[in-house]
Design a protein around this motif. Structure first.
Motif, PDB file in Angstrom:
ATOM      1  N   ASN A   1      37.870  98.546  43.914  1.00  0.00           N
ATOM      2  CA  ASN A   1      38.105  99.950  43.589  1.00  0.00           C
ATOM      3  C   ASN A   1      38.700 100.658  44.791  1.00  0.00           C
ATOM      4  O   ASN A   1      38.047 100.752  45.833  1.00  0.00           O
ATOM      5  N   ALA A   2      39.908 101.149  44.638  1.00  0.00           N
ATOM      6  CA  ALA A   2      40.586 101.884  45.719  1.00  0.00           C
ATOM      7  C   ALA A   2      41.444 102.932  45.043  1.00  0.00           C
ATOM      8  O   ALA A   2      42.426 102.594  44.401  1.00  0.00           O
ATOM      9  N   ASN A   3      41.017 104.198  45.139  1.00  0.00           N
ATOM     10  CA  ASN A   3      41.665 105.240  44.352  1.00  0.00           C
ATOM     11  C   ASN A   3      42.354 106.318  45.181  1.00  0.00           C
ATOM     12  O   ASN A   3      42.691 107.389  44.660  1.00  0.00           O
ATOM     13  N   GLY A   4      42.541 106.048  46.471  1.00  0.00           N
ATOM     14  CA  GLY A   4      43.368 106.957  47.271  1.00  0.00           C
ATOM     15  C   GLY A   4      42.747 108.297  47.575  1.00  0.00           C
ATOM     16  O   GLY A   4      43.465 109.231  47.922  1.00  0.00           O
ATOM     17  N   ASP A   5      41.441 108.419  47.459  1.00  0.00           N
ATOM     18  CA  ASP A   5      40.777 109.671  47.817  1.00  0.00           C
ATOM     19  C   ASP A   5      39.435 109.339  48.469  1.00  0.00           C
ATOM     20  O   ASP A   5      38.581 108.690  47.836  1.00  0.00           O
TER      21      ASP A   5
ATOM     22  N   PRO B   1      34.211 115.159  43.365  1.00  0.00           N
ATOM     23  CA  PRO B   1      35.164 114.281  44.032  1.00  0.00           C
ATOM     24  C   PRO B   1      36.588 114.654  43.641  1.00  0.00           C
ATOM     25  O   PRO B   1      36.833 115.094  42.518  1.00  0.00           O
ATOM     26  N   GLY B   2      37.526 114.477  44.573  1.00  0.00           N
ATOM     27  CA  GLY B   2      38.912 114.846  44.326  1.00  0.00           C
ATOM     28  C   GLY B   2      39.128 116.313  44.632  1.00  0.00           C
ATOM     29  O   GLY B   2      38.432 116.894  45.478  1.00  0.00           O
ATOM     30  N   VAL B   3      40.063 116.936  43.917  1.00  0.00           N
ATOM     31  CA  VAL B   3      40.507 118.289  44.248  1.00  0.00           C
ATOM     32  C   VAL B   3      40.069 119.308  43.185  1.00  0.00           C
ATOM     33  O   VAL B   3      39.556 120.367  43.511  1.00  0.00           O
TER      34      VAL B   3
ATOM     35  N   GLN C   1      52.456 100.481  51.591  1.00  0.00           N
ATOM     36  CA  GLN C   1      51.961 101.843  51.819  1.00  0.00           C
ATOM     37  C   GLN C   1      53.090 102.758  52.306  1.00  0.00           C
ATOM     38  O   GLN C   1      53.259 103.872  51.802  1.00  0.00           O
TER      39      GLN C   1
ATOM     40  N   ASN D   1      50.669 109.826  47.689  1.00  0.00           N
ATOM     41  CA  ASN D   1      49.270 110.224  47.857  1.00  0.00           C
ATOM     42  C   ASN D   1      49.156 111.718  48.138  1.00  0.00           C
ATOM     43  O   ASN D   1      48.345 112.414  47.528  1.00  0.00           O
TER      44      ASN D   1
ATOM     45  N   GLU E   1      42.149 113.568  36.944  1.00  0.00           N
ATOM     46  CA  GLU E   1      42.844 114.521  37.818  1.00  0.00           C
ATOM     47  C   GLU E   1      44.293 114.097  38.048  1.00  0.00           C
ATOM     48  O   GLU E   1      45.211 114.915  37.990  1.00  0.00           O
TER      49      GLU E   1
ATOM     50  N   PHE F   1      44.494 101.226  53.639  1.00  0.00           N
ATOM     51  CA  PHE F   1      45.937 101.496  53.764  1.00  0.00           C
ATOM     52  C   PHE F   1      46.264 102.966  53.529  1.00  0.00           C
ATOM     53  O   PHE F   1      46.976 103.584  54.311  1.00  0.00           O
ATOM     54  N   ALA F   2      45.739 103.527  52.422  1.00  0.00           N
ATOM     55  CA  ALA F   2      46.072 104.913  52.106  1.00  0.00           C
ATOM     56  C   ALA F   2      45.420 105.887  53.087  1.00  0.00           C
ATOM     57  O   ALA F   2      45.880 107.019  53.258  1.00  0.00           O
TER      58      ALA F   2
ATOM     59  N   THR G   1      41.608  97.287  51.333  1.00  0.00           N
ATOM     60  CA  THR G   1      42.647  97.892  50.482  1.00  0.00           C
ATOM     61  C   THR G   1      42.598  99.414  50.557  1.00  0.00           C
ATOM     62  O   THR G   1      43.639 100.083  50.612  1.00  0.00           O
TER      63      THR G   1
ATOM     64  N   THR H   1      36.745 110.992  48.989  1.00  0.00           N
ATOM     65  CA  THR H   1      35.515 111.440  48.326  1.00  0.00           C
ATOM     66  C   THR H   1      35.166 110.554  47.131  1.00  0.00           C
ATOM     67  O   THR H   1      34.039 110.585  46.639  1.00  0.00           O
ATOM     68  N   VAL H   2      36.143 109.802  46.659  1.00  0.00           N
ATOM     69  CA  VAL H   2      35.886 108.831  45.595  1.00  0.00           C
ATOM     70  C   VAL H   2      35.601 107.456  46.203  1.00  0.00           C
ATOM     71  O   VAL H   2      34.604 106.807  45.863  1.00  0.00           O
TER      72      VAL H   2
ATOM     73  N   ILE I   1      38.680 111.238  39.095  1.00  0.00           N
ATOM     74  CA  ILE I   1      39.948 111.293  39.839  1.00  0.00           C
ATOM     75  C   ILE I   1      41.097 110.773  38.981  1.00  0.00           C
ATOM     76  O   ILE I   1      42.223 111.271  39.079  1.00  0.00           O
TER      77      ILE I   1
ATOM     78  N   VAL J   1      47.471 115.610  54.075  1.00  0.00           N
ATOM     79  CA  VAL J   1      48.083 114.286  53.946  1.00  0.00           C
ATOM     80  C   VAL J   1      49.561 114.339  54.295  1.00  0.00           C
ATOM     81  O   VAL J   1      50.076 113.491  55.034  1.00  0.00           O
TER      82      VAL J   1
ATOM     83  N   LEU K   1      46.035 105.269  39.077  1.00  0.00           N
ATOM     84  CA  LEU K   1      44.858 104.507  39.469  1.00  0.00           C
ATOM     85  C   LEU K   1      44.655 104.499  40.986  1.00  0.00           C
ATOM     86  O   LEU K   1      43.630 104.933  41.480  1.00  0.00           O
ATOM     87  N   SER K   2      45.648 103.979  41.704  1.00  0.00           N
ATOM     88  CA  SER K   2      45.442 103.794  43.145  1.00  0.00           C
ATOM     89  C   SER K   2      45.756 105.064  43.934  1.00  0.00           C
ATOM     90  O   SER K   2      45.477 105.126  45.127  1.00  0.00           O
TER      91      SER K   2
ATOM     92  N   SER L   1      32.438 104.879  45.835  1.00  0.00           N
ATOM     93  CA  SER L   1      32.551 103.510  45.314  1.00  0.00           C
ATOM     94  C   SER L   1      31.883 102.531  46.280  1.00  0.00           C
ATOM     95  O   SER L   1      31.239 101.564  45.856  1.00  0.00           O
TER      96      SER L   1
END
Lengths: 312, 312, 312, 312, 312, 312
Positions: free
Chosen positions: C145-149, C211-213, D79, D86, B169, C47-48, C44, C151-152, B166, C295, D124-125, C156
């Motif tokens: 680890n928080a990557n805003g997706d 994972p991701g798009v 956020q 996002n 990406e 939030f997203a 964390t 599927t990721v 990601i 989103v 990253l996030s 994690s």
């Protein structure tokens, strides 16, 4: 591109497990002067040297790759020193199998006791190495010194090899296992070899002092400030000629008085040196021109490709 | 033992320097999900797997070595994106050469401006990569997860590959350089490949759930505590059958009440599961025996040698 | 908004103080796989997810809140295991009261001795927990680890639960206290439960691989580079079909040769796959459109309010 | 045990996204004086206070829980300030969609430009908060001060609240969004409230000065060493009576001379104080007895249970 | 400008080496509450105070300089406690000299055994201090609190002195060496002295509450949220008048209900206070004007010089 | 014992505020090669040298004290470069005073804009220095290298001075303020002076190569492993005589083959050297004896006192 063969560069063996020494040896796996630090330092320095200094690049990559190979040797030795811990931990259903060993079975007790120096071998890594120093502090990218100038980077490397050498020297005193000693002796000696390689490479760059390009202000390059009072010592670091510039050391006996009287050194005049503001300025310009042209010629300002296939 | 060839695994190129993107790309050089983290994770895990699981060891070292090769690609790309900085800095005697560019020369100004995202490229590394993430935080050994159990480590790797994927990406959206995009696409796709390798390897270990050896208490494995009140959602994570153990989820609507009434869960009885304390105990013992014997058989308790010459 | 009740989620007890085990147990208080790390990771990530995925948000907050409750259980257990240290330290005027215990009073000596594994319990925290791992390394925000997706992030979390589970499994082998074992068994089992919740939630998102798009380049998704030479192993990770994309693994026996001949993979052609550059591009666009619209529809671009009163 | 309701303690809103301010606001999410630091500090202190000081325990847990609730408010505001990032990142297939905005669409450009203050939001996030301060430095467990003595811990808290207050005061000057200002004003004012709670709680413990148990040597408690020469200032910190002990300050004009003449302070005699070595010793013993008995009475030396069900 | 004399501020001595205590004492060399932290905190705070508050600057530099002198005392004591380690390590050729001591020579064994608490003394520092705490964690710049406001900084210092005092109090219980106790007693007492200096300095600034400039919202400054349920305690921190503002505490028995009914506190009205939004606004403006003018007058906006020669 | 005079060692001035450069200059305040790192390195090394090497101790304390004085100069310059920030922040009640400057007042905008490079100047330090590098990473005790051997420590210092010098050289290119350039030139030149002092001191110790005591294995000290294939370079680092030991470099063209054939170097024989295992052993013993006796004679094994009053 890296490639790996399963043979170690050195035939690492252990006579028997010794988890306490495994814990100490972590200092050279993930410590500030360890093999990962060395490998990453030379590898990182190599990028900026690639195009302007292909010979130094070759040397740095040769040694970086050797240090990665040493990292593997150290890790393998730690793993063998940890011995049966991983297997014992798998016996999880036996009620406190590991703890029960503490009652009456002297030999195992010693084993466990010594392992307790590093609880993470038991509760985190499950009987394998961790990327930390001997106290459990994680390796940090700040251990790597890479400043984009060979007259600086090579000196950083000479010092790094010195530190790595002494740590191995210290470590060798805490094991009686002849196999382990042999491995440590190999690794220690390689630091001595690398030290000399970096020293020789530094000598091929002339002038290499002062490091970098600028020469430094002739008013301030040969003063010694006597700032720690009582039991003062004199020696070639504050009397006679200086090593690099050959200027005469000026010993400032009473620095507070001198600073106040010289208006914070602003009114201080050069003494004991032939260098002048003018000569310095001239040298600065020459060096700037030479060194920047050397790099600029080698690094394309537009499209760039890292390497050809095959590399010549 | 490692070996290096000067050809990169992928033919990395850049169309022109772009120091702002170089700064972002550091995230994959020295960041928590970057190539160094991946390389060191698989490399470190490999030690404990070496003797009991030689096939997993081979796979981990293959992939670790590839990640070191990717680290080199990322570093090379950053270096090319930094372009002429190193050379310009050598022109040290020219009065604030770099700064003067800011007045009137628009194109250079943009260059400098974008470089300012990461002041360390100028004042510390002298126009080369740093072992940090995109914000300058040094890489840390704590990024590495290695817990001495393949059913855990392989899952850590699947997650690590997901994160690395990601981040690539995201990064691809911040460059319009077709060469750089191509390189990033290669690197991103390799994470997808590695993901599937680790997944396949995990499947070869049976059973692999729960991770590790112990089965878990049947009283507590299928409760869902509704601890965030308001706008509650129901889904397969708290109703129907659980994925691994196939138990029926027990939804605890009012956890505070339930905890108090069950004497802090001490009086809570298993529901919606066929597993019993007894069956769990039996399975725990079987698994313990099997897994510990597997490791113990492979790891000598006395003298040990890492490898033979030549390795077969 | 959080709320606290003084009852613990589990009725934590100890049979008697055991400061050595308290020190080990810190691994789950302030260590990389401990309860604080888990709580902060899910909190964390939430939030997203709040506005686009309210159901996942609910689940993450349910579990995050439970992990904070577990953090409290672990802290309470450490505190009870430290037993009388805090009180003894208050007896400060008695000349080295604690030290004197070392002479002749065997039971106390053991107590002190075991406490010495972690000197900070004595000289820093005064007999209470510290926000560190078992070696004294402070907890770090980089553990999260928080990557805003989703599927990721959910992957994690599956890995994080696996690691937390194995650490409890290891810890249980270092105590013989039945109360403490009971508590650890509860905590370990909850990780097994959470694992399955995250797995189920991941399944509700389709497709969730890669994972991701973006789908990844078909030229590079099924190559296996044999980069660790000697004792090579074959298995489903480098032969047969790949797990996620169902492509046929292409085993590159001699990667150095292949890389050079393929011009750094630039001339490498896809093999063993039905995916094409074209099909990938199409899928990428569809997924991009779908995921971004999902989103964007949920997140207002102007004024925004986190929640209504009362929350429905 | 913690519980969560989806309503925030304060009705946090934003007028429109502002990623630059989101970046600054991270200082109070994962910074040294932020809400996580406060929550974890009071929560960690609470363990040692639980049994000997149940009233202080209640207060600490009340405030810790409020700080966790504030952490949630800060995270929610970040956020919302990150707005559409996002969603935009999900549009991954559109060639550098985000970058293209930079050409010609002024409003979006500003948005992107300001977001660049923190590249991790993008790479990253993925458009969510990170557990770092405003510069990207990860939160550290070393931010937490918990020393096992209420006369120390409460003072640490008073100082922590002072720092948290001033950071909010500074932050409020970098936003013009009335909704955000309102939220910050609430949070800032709560620090003022907590400050007074800790101050009041400290007053209930008598004597509370010096912090801890021991009184300090009367020879050294009222000397002022004039160690920074030139432009010396006099004030109640070096003349008149001292605040806590009511001793007369002894100003040592020339500390170097005094130290040498007093044989390194070993021959220095108490002056300006009624306290004597004897009176101090007596007080030390009394306090030691009282304070240690208070704790020892409350903390069982054998079996221990954290709480009853239900808690009374 | 600093100056050093070889005499220590206190005549530090040891009766005999004690490496275990040396290890513990590191807490005050490179720990979060140690002498380096104190010295650097006051030194760093001093810069912003220099021009607007020359009297506070003088005090901070006096105390910072004393703390550097204490750092030297602590380092000297650690060095003497490490005794012969450095010399023994130089005897590197003697086969495991240090290790052999373990067999049969009881006294030396104890020495080595106790030294093993900190393996870095042997393998890294070679028998000298390290810039770490007692667990080996390196000193961090994040230990320093300096927020540019004397009403905040002085409170940070009062708390810092409290923590430093208690750590010395704890440490004194782990040595029976009368010389070392004497030194620790001196250092502990100096913290008590500094505490009172900072307190007196804070009193000279009026008003000093709330810290900083802004007064805080009268709706939120006197609420007590009862967020930890069960076994609630009442005391001057949640009933009666508040210490700083003299408002009447408002106890919110059921915070969840109250927050929902007050629309997230947005509709909450001030109670139990004479302060109003208007009076606060007025005070804020007055204070802002006064405090900013004070600083602005003292700090030149153009050319600036740090000091005159000689300083008056 | 330290002493402070309010005059700076150099008369630091600024022409006008420049917060962007203040941010860059932090690299030399709290960065890995900055003044604090230098001061603490020499200060820490000095402890182990105190008794066996009083002359080196004097030099290290002279230079350490000068580095503390330089730290003060750097901090003072940063403070002056930050100019009015602290005062502006005190004007807290004026609605976003600082932000409003952004609309229409060009000069102030630039000021603010450039300050945004380091948000912590605004929201954390309130317009003063922070103990971090230019990216906000806190100073770390791991920057300090002190290994208890002068032949190692002095080399660490030579390298540290080289790095400090180049960072100043780089920094000078980012300011056009003649006052600031003057100060930086002074500081840079002092690093050149210190470099030569350490070099001279190293020369007084004979032999000083290899660093430490042990000589290294003659089989491994002169091999060059050609581990980076393609575009190989030859030079005095891998052909001819080695610099320190004067051995003939042995170039191992194909290291993988050589390692396998030599049984992991175990069967490798010394070549190109006069040193033998025997001669090395003899030298090791002599050096061990000499160096350990030197230290042991100087360091008392029982009671110890750091210094006499007055120091002679």
């Amino acid at each position: 591109m890296f490639y790996h063969v399963k043979e170690l560069q050195f035939n690492a063996r252990v006579s028997k497990p010794d988890p306490a020494f495994a814990s100490m040896l972590l200092e050279q796996f993930g410590g500030p002067n360890g093999e990962l630090a060395a490998a990453m330092q030379y590898f990182t320095q190599a990028f900026a040297m690639r195009q302007p200094h292909p010979d130094k690049y070759d040397m740095l990559m040769d040694i970086a790759t050797e240090e990665f190979s040493h990292l593997e040797i150290v890790g393998a030795t730690i793993q063998m020193l940890l011995g049966p811990i991983n297997g014992e931990l798998k016996n999880a259903a036996e009620e406190a199998e590991i703890m029960q060993l503490l009652d009456g079975k002297a030999k195992k007790e010693d084993f466990i006791h010594s392992a307790m120096m590093n609880p993470q071998f038991f509760v985190l890594s499950g009987g394998g190495p961790t990327v930390t120093n001997s106290q459990g502090v994680p390796w940090s990218g700040s251990y790597v010194n890479a400043n984009g100038d060979p007259t600086v980077d090579l000196r950083s490397n000479i010092a790094a090899e010195s530190r790595a050498k002494i740590v191995y020297e210290y470590l060798m005193q805490f094991t009686t296992d002849p196999y382990v000693k042999e491995t440590l002796s190999f690794l220690m000696t390689r630091e001595v070899a690398h030290f000399q390689m970096f020293e020789a490479a530094l000598e091929t760059i002339q002038p290499n002092f002062p490091p970098g390009v600028l020469q430094g202000d002739p008013r301030f390059s040969n003063n010694y400030f006597n700032l720690s009072n009582g039991a003062d010592a004199r020696g070639p670091w504050n009397e006679g000629k200086s090593t690099g510039l050959g200027e005469t050391w000026q010993y400032i006996e009473d620095p507070i008085k001198h600073v106040i009287e010289s208006n914070g050194m602003a009114d201080h005049q050069p003494q004991g040196t032939d260098r002048t503001m003018k000569s310095v300025e001239k040298k600065d310009k020459e060096m700037s021109k030479e060194r920047s042209q050397h790099v600029k010629k080698a690094v394309p300002s537009g499209e760039n490709q890292w390497c050809e296939y095959p590399q010549k």
